[in-house]
Write an enzyme that holds these catalytic residues in place. Structure first.
Site, PDB file in Angstrom:
ATOM      1  N   ARG A  38       0.823  -1.216   0.000  1.00  0.00           N
ATOM      2  CA  ARG A  38       0.000   0.000   0.000  1.00  0.00           C
ATOM      3  C   ARG A  38       0.856   1.265   0.000  1.00  0.00           C
ATOM      4  O   ARG A  38       0.445   2.279  -0.566  1.00  0.00           O
ATOM      5  CB  ARG A  38      -0.938  -0.010   1.209  1.00  0.00           C
ATOM      6  CG  ARG A  38      -2.057  -1.018   1.021  1.00  0.00           C
ATOM      7  CD  ARG A  38      -2.880  -1.233   2.263  1.00  0.00           C
ATOM      8  NE  ARG A  38      -4.041  -2.057   1.944  1.00  0.00           N
ATOM      9  CZ  ARG A  38      -4.807  -2.657   2.846  1.00  0.00           C
ATOM     10  NH1 ARG A  38      -4.539  -2.536   4.132  1.00  0.00           N
ATOM     11  NH2 ARG A  38      -5.844  -3.381   2.471  1.00  0.00           N
ATOM     12  N   LYS A 199     -19.874 -18.228  -0.425  1.00  0.00           N
ATOM     13  CA  LYS A 199     -21.318 -18.104  -0.225  1.00  0.00           C
ATOM     14  C   LYS A 199     -22.014 -17.141  -1.164  1.00  0.00           C
ATOM     15  O   LYS A 199     -21.495 -16.075  -1.473  1.00  0.00           O
ATOM     16  CB  LYS A 199     -21.583 -17.624   1.204  1.00  0.00           C
ATOM     17  CG  LYS A 199     -21.269 -18.682   2.238  1.00  0.00           C
ATOM     18  CD  LYS A 199     -21.621 -18.171   3.608  1.00  0.00           C
ATOM     19  CE  LYS A 199     -21.531 -19.295   4.640  1.00  0.00           C
ATOM     20  NZ  LYS A 199     -21.833 -18.798   5.975  1.00  0.00           N
ATOM     21  N   GLY A 357      -9.876 -10.378  -1.801  1.00  0.00           N
ATOM     22  CA  GLY A 357      -8.747 -10.864  -1.006  1.00  0.00           C
ATOM     23  C   GLY A 357      -8.284 -12.245  -1.424  1.00  0.00           C
ATOM     24  O   GLY A 357      -7.105 -12.457  -1.754  1.00  0.00           O
ATOM     25  N   GLY A 380     -13.310  -4.269  -0.055  1.00  0.00           N
ATOM     26  CA  GLY A 380     -14.709  -3.842   0.049  1.00  0.00           C
ATOM     27  C   GLY A 380     -15.113  -2.856  -1.039  1.00  0.00           C
ATOM     28  O   GLY A 380     -16.216  -2.944  -1.583  1.00  0.00           O
TER      29      GLY A 380
HETATM   30  P1  ADP Z   1     -12.730 -13.154  -2.234  1.00  0.00           P
HETATM   31  O1  ADP Z   1     -11.994 -12.949  -0.931  1.00  0.00           O
HETATM   32  O2  ADP Z   1     -11.800 -13.166  -3.396  1.00  0.00           O
HETATM   33  O3  ADP Z   1     -13.885 -12.206  -2.405  1.00  0.00           O
HETATM   34  P2  ADP Z   1     -14.364 -15.238  -1.097  1.00  0.00           P
HETATM   35  O4  ADP Z   1     -13.908 -14.848   0.271  1.00  0.00           O
HETATM   36  O5  ADP Z   1     -15.764 -14.926  -1.463  1.00  0.00           O
HETATM   37  O6  ADP Z   1     -13.367 -14.624  -2.197  1.00  0.00           O
HETATM   38  O7  ADP Z   1     -14.223 -16.793  -1.321  1.00  0.00           O
HETATM   39  C1  ADP Z   1     -13.052 -17.517  -1.046  1.00  0.00           C
HETATM   40  C2  ADP Z   1     -13.324 -18.752  -0.241  1.00  0.00           C
HETATM   41  O8  ADP Z   1     -14.273 -19.600  -0.865  1.00  0.00           O
HETATM   42  C3  ADP Z   1     -12.070 -19.576  -0.102  1.00  0.00           C
HETATM   43  O9  ADP Z   1     -11.738 -19.658   1.270  1.00  0.00           O
HETATM   44  C4  ADP Z   1     -12.437 -20.937  -0.672  1.00  0.00           C
HETATM   45  O10 ADP Z   1     -11.884 -22.016   0.049  1.00  0.00           O
HETATM   46  C5  ADP Z   1     -13.938 -20.933  -0.554  1.00  0.00           C
HETATM   47  N1  ADP Z   1     -14.528 -21.909  -1.462  1.00  0.00           N
HETATM   48  C6  ADP Z   1     -14.470 -21.909  -2.795  1.00  0.00           C
HETATM   49  N2  ADP Z   1     -15.104 -22.992  -3.308  1.00  0.00           N
HETATM   50  C7  ADP Z   1     -15.588 -23.693  -2.266  1.00  0.00           C
HETATM   51  C8  ADP Z   1     -16.353 -24.905  -2.139  1.00  0.00           C
HETATM   52  N3  ADP Z   1     -16.730 -25.596  -3.219  1.00  0.00           N
HETATM   53  N4  ADP Z   1     -16.658 -25.318  -0.903  1.00  0.00           N
HETATM   54  C9  ADP Z   1     -16.274 -24.594   0.174  1.00  0.00           C
HETATM   55  N5  ADP Z   1     -15.568 -23.450   0.123  1.00  0.00           N
HETATM   56  C10 ADP Z   1     -15.218 -23.000  -1.085  1.00  0.00           C
END
Ligand code: ADP
Ligand code: MG
Length: 399
Positions: A38, A199, A357, A380
C-alpha cells in the site's frame, strides 16, 4: 464514467500544500510493517506532487480507534516504513488540524512530505463532519484522493474534503478507475464475469448486478452449489445455502431475461472430507454426487467449457475462486482458468480485471497476477463497485 480531475490538471503548485488521502492501513507485526504494497501504491502520486514542488501532507486511517487516540494505532508507527519506500525523510505530525499542522507547513519546503495522525482518532472523520473537513482544509490548498480502497466510505478525508478544496484523483486512484471502467463501465463486448467464493449471501448484490451487465456469468466455488440445488441437483454434503434457493432461481430468471448466459459446473471434484488430497477424492458429473460427498472444485471438463466461452469474450471481470483453492488439488480449476485468462490477456484479445482478497491470493498462487490487465487490492470498495454502487469518494471527485 463521470469526469474527474487528475494530477495532469494541476497548474503550478510549487510551494502549495497538498492534502493527499492514501491507504496506510498497513499490516503490522511486532511494530513492523509486514507488507509495504500500500505504501508503494502511493509513491507515484507522492513523487509526482513532490516533483511539482508541492508540500505533501499525507492523510490516512489506521485500524479502528473509533474516534479516540490510541497510541498503538498512531500513524507514527509507519513513518519509518514510508521513509524506506520513498527514500527520504518524512515528518510526523500528531494532529490533523490546527496550529501544529500550520507550523509544520511553515517548516516544510516544496517537495517535502509529512504524515498527519490517524484520521480516525477524530469522531468527525467517520461521521463525515463538514466542520472537521473545513478545519483540515484550512491548512492546505488542494486535495488529492489516492485511496480507492477507502472510497466506498463517505468520511471527512475520503469524501468531505472534496467539497471544500479543489479535488484531484491520485495516480493509483486514476489507474483503478480507468481499469474498472474498461471492465464494467464501458467494456468491449462480449463480457464475461467469474464469480466464485464460499457463499451466495456474501455476493448477492454482485450477482444481481452482473446478470444485467455481462454476456457470460461463470459461477463457481461454494456458491455454485446453491444455484445447482436451486435447479434440483442433489449436492450432498456440499456447502450450500438452502434458504437462498428462491433467490438463486430469481437471479437465474433475471439472467435469462437480460440475455446473460449463466455457466454452472456440470462436472465437479468431490470428496468425503475437507482435507488436502483426500482418499475419497473423485471427479464426477454433478448429478452423481453421493449424499456423504461435498463439491470442492469444478472438474476439468467444466473448466474447459469455461475456457472455450472465455475465448469468445473480450473482457473479463473476476471475483472469487472456483474451488477451495487453499487445499490441493482443489486449486486446479481456479489455476487452470486463471492461466487461460492470462494467456488471452498476453495475446491481446482479453482485458482482464480481478479483485478480492482470496482472488488475489489465488491468482498469485497460479502465478498469473502480473499477467492480468489489472488486479484490484481494494477489497470492500472493489466489491461495492461490482455491485454497481456509486462510491461516495469517487462521486465527490467527479462532482
Ligand atoms: P474473495 O476474498 O476473493 O472475495 P471469497 O472470500 O468470497 O473470495 O471466497 C473464497 C473462499 O471460498 C475460499 O476460502 C475458498 O476455500 C472458498 N470456497 C471456494 N469454493 C468452495 C467450495 N466448493 N466449498 C467450500 N468453500 C469453497
Ligand atoms: Mg475472502
Amino acid at each position: 464514467m463521470s469526469a474527474f480531475k487528475t494530477l495532469d490538471d494541476l497548474g503550478d503548485v510549487a510551494g502549495k500544500v497538498a492534502l493527499v488521502r492514501v491507504d496506510l492501513n498497513l499490516p503490522m507485526q511486532d511494530g513492523l510493517v509486514t507488507d509495504a504494497t500500500r505504501i508503494r501504491a502511493a509513491v507515484p502520486t507522492i513523487n509526482d506532487l513532490c516533483a511539482k514542488g508541492a508540500k505533501v501532507l499525507l492523510l490516512a486511517h489506521f485500524g479502528r480507534p473509533k474516534g479516540e487516540r490510541h497510541s498503538q494505532m498512531s500513524l507514527s508507527m509507519v513513518v519509518g516504513a514510508v521513509e524506506k519506500v520513498l527514500g527520504k525523510e518524512v515528518m510526523f505530525v500528531p494532529e490533523i488540524t490546527g496550529d501544529v499542522v500550520a507550523q509544520t507547513v511553515g517548516i516544510l519546503k516544496g517537495g517535502d512530505v509529512a504524515i498527519l495522525e490517524n484520521t480516525r482518532f477524530w469522531k468527525g472523520e467517520e461521521a463525515n463532519d463538514p466542520e472537521l473537513a473545513r478545519a483540515i482544509a484550512a491548512n492546505a490548498d488542494f486535495y488529492v484522493n489516492d485511496a480507492f480502497s477507502a472510497a466506498h466510505r463517505a468520511h471527512a478525508t475520503t469524501e468531505g474534503l472534496a467539497h471544500v478544496l479543489p479535488a484531484y484523483a491520485g495516480r493509483s486512484m486514476q489507474a483503478e478507475l480507468e481499469a474498472l471502467d474498461k471492465a464494467l463501465g464501458a467494456p468491449v463486448k462480449p463480457v464475461a464475469a467469474v464469480v466464485g467464493g464460499a457463499k451466495v449471501s456474501s455476493k448477492l448484490d454482485v450477482l444481481k448486478h452482473l446478470v444485467t451487465q455481462v454476456d457470460h456469468l461463470m459461477i463457481g466455488g461454494g456458491m455454485a452449489n446453491t444455484f445447482l440445488a436451486a435447479k434440483g441437483v442433489d449436492v450432498g454434503k456440499s456447502l450450500c445455502e438452502h434458504d437462498l434457493l428462491d433467490t438463486a432461481t430469481d437471479i437465474l430468471a433475471n439472467a435469462e431475461a437480460s440475455g446473460c448466459t449463466v455457466h454452472l459446473p456440470y462436472e465437479v471434484v468431490v470428496s468425503k472430507e475437507f482435507a488436502a488430497n483426500p482418499g475419497s477424492l473423485r471427479t464426477c458429473n454433478v448429478h452423481e454426487v453421493a449424499p456423504d460427498e461435498m463439491i470442492l472444485d469444478a472438474g476439468p471438463l467444466a473448466v474447459e467449457a469455461l475456457a472455450d466461452a472465455l475465448k469468445t469474450c473480450r473482457t473479463l471481470v473476476w471475483n472469487g475462486p472456483l474451488g477451495a483453492f487453499e487445499m490441493e488439488p482443489f486449486d486446479a480449476a481456479t489455476v487452470s482458468l486463471a492461466r487461460t485468462a492470462a494467456a488471452l490477456t498476453i495475446e491481446g484479445t482479453l482485458t482482464s480485471v480481478a479483485g478480492g482478497g482470496d482472488t488475489v491470493s489465488a491468482l498469485n498462487h497460479a502465478g498469473v497476477a502480473e499477467d492480468f490487465s489489472y488486479i484490484s487490492t481494494a477489497g470492500g470498495a472493489f466489491l461495492e463497485w461490482m455491485e454497481g454502487k456509486e462510491l461516495p469518494g469517487v462521486a465527490a471527485l467527479s462532482a
